[in-house]
Scaffold this motif. Structure first.
Motif, PDB file in Angstrom:
ATOM      1  N   GLN A 136       0.810  -1.228   0.000  1.00  0.00           N
ATOM      2  CA  GLN A 136       0.000   0.000   0.000  1.00  0.00           C
ATOM      3  C   GLN A 136       0.839   1.272   0.000  1.00  0.00           C
ATOM      4  N   SER A 137       2.115   1.170   0.310  1.00  0.00           N
ATOM      5  CA  SER A 137       2.956   2.365   0.364  1.00  0.00           C
ATOM      6  C   SER A 137       3.486   2.772  -1.008  1.00  0.00           C
ATOM      7  N   PHE A 138       3.273   1.929  -2.032  1.00  0.00           N
ATOM      8  CA  PHE A 138       3.735   2.257  -3.380  1.00  0.00           C
ATOM      9  C   PHE A 138       2.669   3.063  -4.124  1.00  0.00           C
ATOM     10  N   VAL A 139       3.116   3.911  -5.036  1.00  0.00           N
ATOM     11  CA  VAL A 139       2.178   4.776  -5.755  1.00  0.00           C
ATOM     12  C   VAL A 139       1.335   3.993  -6.752  1.00  0.00           C
ATOM     13  N   SER A 140       1.803   2.822  -7.161  1.00  0.00           N
ATOM     14  CA  SER A 140       1.037   2.002  -8.105  1.00  0.00           C
ATOM     15  C   SER A 140       1.482   0.555  -7.998  1.00  0.00           C
ATOM     16  N   ALA A 141       0.665  -0.333  -8.554  1.00  0.00           N
ATOM     17  CA  ALA A 141       1.013  -1.746  -8.563  1.00  0.00           C
ATOM     18  C   ALA A 141       2.266  -1.986  -9.394  1.00  0.00           C
ATOM     19  N   GLU A 142       2.417  -1.234 -10.501  1.00  0.00           N
ATOM     20  CA  GLU A 142       3.600  -1.377 -11.330  1.00  0.00           C
ATOM     21  C   GLU A 142       4.853  -0.955 -10.583  1.00  0.00           C
ATOM     22  N   ALA A 143       4.748   0.129  -9.802  1.00  0.00           N
ATOM     23  CA  ALA A 143       5.909   0.587  -9.033  1.00  0.00           C
ATOM     24  C   ALA A 143       6.355  -0.492  -8.051  1.00  0.00           C
ATOM     25  N   HIS A 144       5.385  -1.165  -7.423  1.00  0.00           N
ATOM     26  CA  HIS A 144       5.706  -2.254  -6.506  1.00  0.00           C
ATOM     27  C   HIS A 144       6.365  -3.409  -7.255  1.00  0.00           C
ATOM     28  N   ALA A 145       5.774  -3.806  -8.389  1.00  0.00           N
ATOM     29  CA  ALA A 145       6.272  -4.960  -9.125  1.00  0.00           C
ATOM     30  C   ALA A 145       7.666  -4.719  -9.702  1.00  0.00           C
ATOM     31  N   THR A 146       7.904  -3.529 -10.252  1.00  0.00           N
ATOM     32  CA  THR A 146       9.213  -3.270 -10.854  1.00  0.00           C
ATOM     33  C   THR A 146      10.290  -3.080  -9.790  1.00  0.00           C
ATOM     34  N   THR A 147       9.910  -2.541  -8.629  1.00  0.00           N
ATOM     35  CA  THR A 147      10.875  -2.442  -7.524  1.00  0.00           C
ATOM     36  C   THR A 147      11.248  -3.837  -7.036  1.00  0.00           C
ATOM     37  N   LEU A 148      10.252  -4.696  -6.905  1.00  0.00           N
ATOM     38  CA  LEU A 148      10.512  -6.072  -6.494  1.00  0.00           C
ATOM     39  C   LEU A 148      11.364  -6.788  -7.546  1.00  0.00           C
ATOM     40  N   GLY A 149      11.094  -6.489  -8.822  1.00  0.00           N
ATOM     41  CA  GLY A 149      11.892  -7.080  -9.888  1.00  0.00           C
ATOM     42  C   GLY A 149      13.364  -6.688  -9.765  1.00  0.00           C
ATOM     43  N   HIS A 150      13.611  -5.436  -9.441  1.00  0.00           N
ATOM     44  CA  HIS A 150      14.981  -4.945  -9.243  1.00  0.00           C
ATOM     45  C   HIS A 150      15.679  -5.730  -8.133  1.00  0.00           C
ATOM     46  N   GLU A 151      14.988  -5.910  -7.024  1.00  0.00           N
ATOM     47  CA  GLU A 151      15.592  -6.626  -5.903  1.00  0.00           C
ATOM     48  C   GLU A 151      15.774  -8.112  -6.222  1.00  0.00           C
ATOM     49  N   CYS A 152      14.890  -8.658  -7.049  1.00  0.00           N
ATOM     50  CA  CYS A 152      15.038 -10.059  -7.440  1.00  0.00           C
ATOM     51  C   CYS A 152      16.252 -10.267  -8.342  1.00  0.00           C
ATOM     52  N   ILE A 153      16.597  -9.249  -9.148  1.00  0.00           N
ATOM     53  CA  ILE A 153      17.833  -9.345  -9.932  1.00  0.00           C
ATOM     54  C   ILE A 153      19.019  -9.413  -8.978  1.00  0.00           C
ATOM     55  N   HIS A 154      19.034  -8.571  -7.931  1.00  0.00           N
ATOM     56  CA  HIS A 154      20.091  -8.662  -6.914  1.00  0.00           C
ATOM     57  C   HIS A 154      20.107 -10.060  -6.279  1.00  0.00           C
ATOM     58  N   TRP A 155      18.925 -10.612  -6.030  1.00  0.00           N
ATOM     59  CA  TRP A 155      18.785 -11.927  -5.390  1.00  0.00           C
ATOM     60  C   TRP A 155      19.521 -13.010  -6.163  1.00  0.00           C
ATOM     61  N   THR A 156      19.615 -12.859  -7.498  1.00  0.00           N
ATOM     62  CA  THR A 156      20.282 -13.879  -8.305  1.00  0.00           C
ATOM     63  C   THR A 156      21.797 -13.885  -8.107  1.00  0.00           C
ATOM     64  N   MET A 157      22.362 -12.843  -7.469  1.00  0.00           N
ATOM     65  CA  MET A 157      23.808 -12.776  -7.308  1.00  0.00           C
ATOM     66  C   MET A 157      24.337 -13.791  -6.296  1.00  0.00           C
ATOM     67  N   ASN A 158      23.461 -14.302  -5.436  1.00  0.00           N
ATOM     68  CA  ASN A 158      23.870 -15.224  -4.387  1.00  0.00           C
ATOM     69  C   ASN A 158      24.654 -16.404  -4.967  1.00  0.00           C
ATOM     70  N   ARG A 159      25.636 -16.896  -4.217  1.00  0.00           N
ATOM     71  CA  ARG A 159      26.496 -17.978  -4.716  1.00  0.00           C
ATOM     72  C   ARG A 159      25.729 -19.263  -4.966  1.00  0.00           C
ATOM     73  N   THR A 160      24.539 -19.416  -4.365  1.00  0.00           N
ATOM     74  CA  THR A 160      23.731 -20.611  -4.605  1.00  0.00           C
ATOM     75  C   THR A 160      22.925 -20.493  -5.902  1.00  0.00           C
ATOM     76  N   ARG A 161      22.988 -19.313  -6.539  1.00  0.00           N
ATOM     77  CA  ARG A 161      22.249 -19.113  -7.792  1.00  0.00           C
ATOM     78  C   ARG A 161      23.234 -18.817  -8.930  1.00  0.00           C
ATOM     79  N   LEU A 162      23.450 -17.556  -9.269  1.00  0.00           N
ATOM     80  CA  LEU A 162      24.371 -17.248 -10.368  1.00  0.00           C
ATOM     81  C   LEU A 162      25.783 -16.926  -9.889  1.00  0.00           C
ATOM     82  N   ASP A 163      25.948 -16.801  -8.575  1.00  0.00           N
ATOM     83  CA  ASP A 163      27.278 -16.553  -7.999  1.00  0.00           C
ATOM     84  C   ASP A 163      27.952 -15.371  -8.702  1.00  0.00           C
ATOM     85  N   ARG A 164      27.266 -14.227  -8.722  1.00  0.00           N
ATOM     86  CA  ARG A 164      27.761 -13.035  -9.419  1.00  0.00           C
ATOM     87  C   ARG A 164      28.540 -12.149  -8.443  1.00  0.00           C
TER      88      ARG A 164
END
Length: 316
Positions: A194-222
């Motif tokens: 509810q704190s995001f200005v739109s559903a898209e803003a929430h989804a794209t922000t989460l998408g950004h953090e999920c790209i970071h999530w892939t850096m973990n050594r158990t995934r892409l080890d970036r």
């Protein structure tokens, strides 16, 4: 009609890296993030498409988005002079092509100093020109059809996006007023929806953090060399996440706006690009790899669901 210049050409590695990097540097120095331009406020990015409908990936996505923005092209389709002719089109006289690149490697047998036969991998990069459908006369209408975008009402959740992120199996926590990926704890923290200005803003922000999530050594080890907040490795990872979030938004049909907090990274990105003309190619490749990894988890999740359904039916 005269023949427009720009059949496929092979360009040296150094020249391609230099030309592409300089183009992006010029836009960043003007305060513009080139990968954010072709759609404007609250618009949905669309992947550039080849003449056969296959999407461009990586650095080519950025290059073609930049050109579309600079010239106001509305079509998503791009093709070579020859491809246009083969489907009945004619590139207008005087139109200039846009550089795209193709990288691969060839394998060949060689004999080493000890007389042993070894496999050698030789990388190569090819640069060639493509034209937007808006530069070409006589193409079938489908090349000029406007893509159907998706948009959600203010704070109305986007079911497809929710399903996509749920399919990752990531530890996504809600609360607080910051969005971030915690590497040590391997979780994503998001402010309440509810704190995001739109559903898209929430989804794209989460998408950004999920790209970071892939850096973990158990995934892409970036590991891009980050040692502390704000250093060059940090700037590289943020560029990967920003590009990846936009690529993912295009794949999911999400409207996106530039995050203002990321404007502060422009100076850092400029430093990275000026120090290494290959960096933007590498970061775009990392971003595309991360997006592909997230899509791959959807396939795995769907397969697991199918197996569970089949098992339940068999038991019944």
């Amino acid at each position: 009609m005269g023949k427009a210049k720009a059949n496929e050409t092979t360009t040296g590695f150094s020249d391609i890296y230099e030309r592409v990097t300089q183009r992006i540097i010029e836009q960043l120095e003007a305060g513009t993030r080139p990968w954010m331009q072709p759609w404007g406020a609250c618009g949905s990015p669309v992947r550039p498409l080849r003449h056969n409908g296959v999407a461009y990936r990586g650095i080519n996505t950025v290059l073609l988005w930049m050109t579309a923005a600079e010239h106001g092209y509305s079509s998503s389709y791009w093709m070579t002079f020859r491809q246009a002719q083969e489907i009945g089109g004619n590139v207008r006289k005087g139109e200039k092509g846009t550089l795209v690149v193709y990288a691969n490697a060839i394998e060949r047998k060689e004999t080493d100093d000890e007389g042993e036969e070894v496999d050698r991998r030789i990388p190569f990069m090819k640069g060639y020109s493509v034209f937007n459908a808006d530069q070409i006369d006589g193409l079938p209408e489908r090349f000029h059809a406007k893509p159907a975008g998706t948009s959600a009402m203010m704070n109305e959740r986007i079911e497809a996006a929710d399903r996509f992120f749920a399919g990752l199996g990531a530890d996504i926590r809600e609360g607080g007023n910051r969005a971030f990926y915690h590497l040590g704890g391997d979780f994503i923290q998001m402010p309440p929806f509810q704190s995001f200005v739109s559903a898209e803003a929430h989804a794209t922000t989460l998408g950004h953090e999920c790209i970071h999530w892939t850096m973990n050594r158990t995934r892409l080890d970036r590991d891009l060399g980050r040692e502390k907040w704000g250093d060059e490795g940090y700037a590289k990872e943020e560029l990967v996440a920003e590009l990846g979030a936009v690529f993912l938004a295009a794949d999911l049909g999400l409207a996106i706006e530039p995050r203002e907090d990321h404007a502060a990274y422009i100076a850092s990105w400029l430093k990275v690009l000026k120090n290494d003309k290959r960096a933007v190619f590498q970061m775009a490749a990392h971003a595309e790899r991360a997006v592909g990894f997230l899509h791959g988890l959807q396939t795995a999740a769907a397969t697991d669901t199918d197996h569970e359904t089949a098992s339940a039916q068999s038991a019944a």
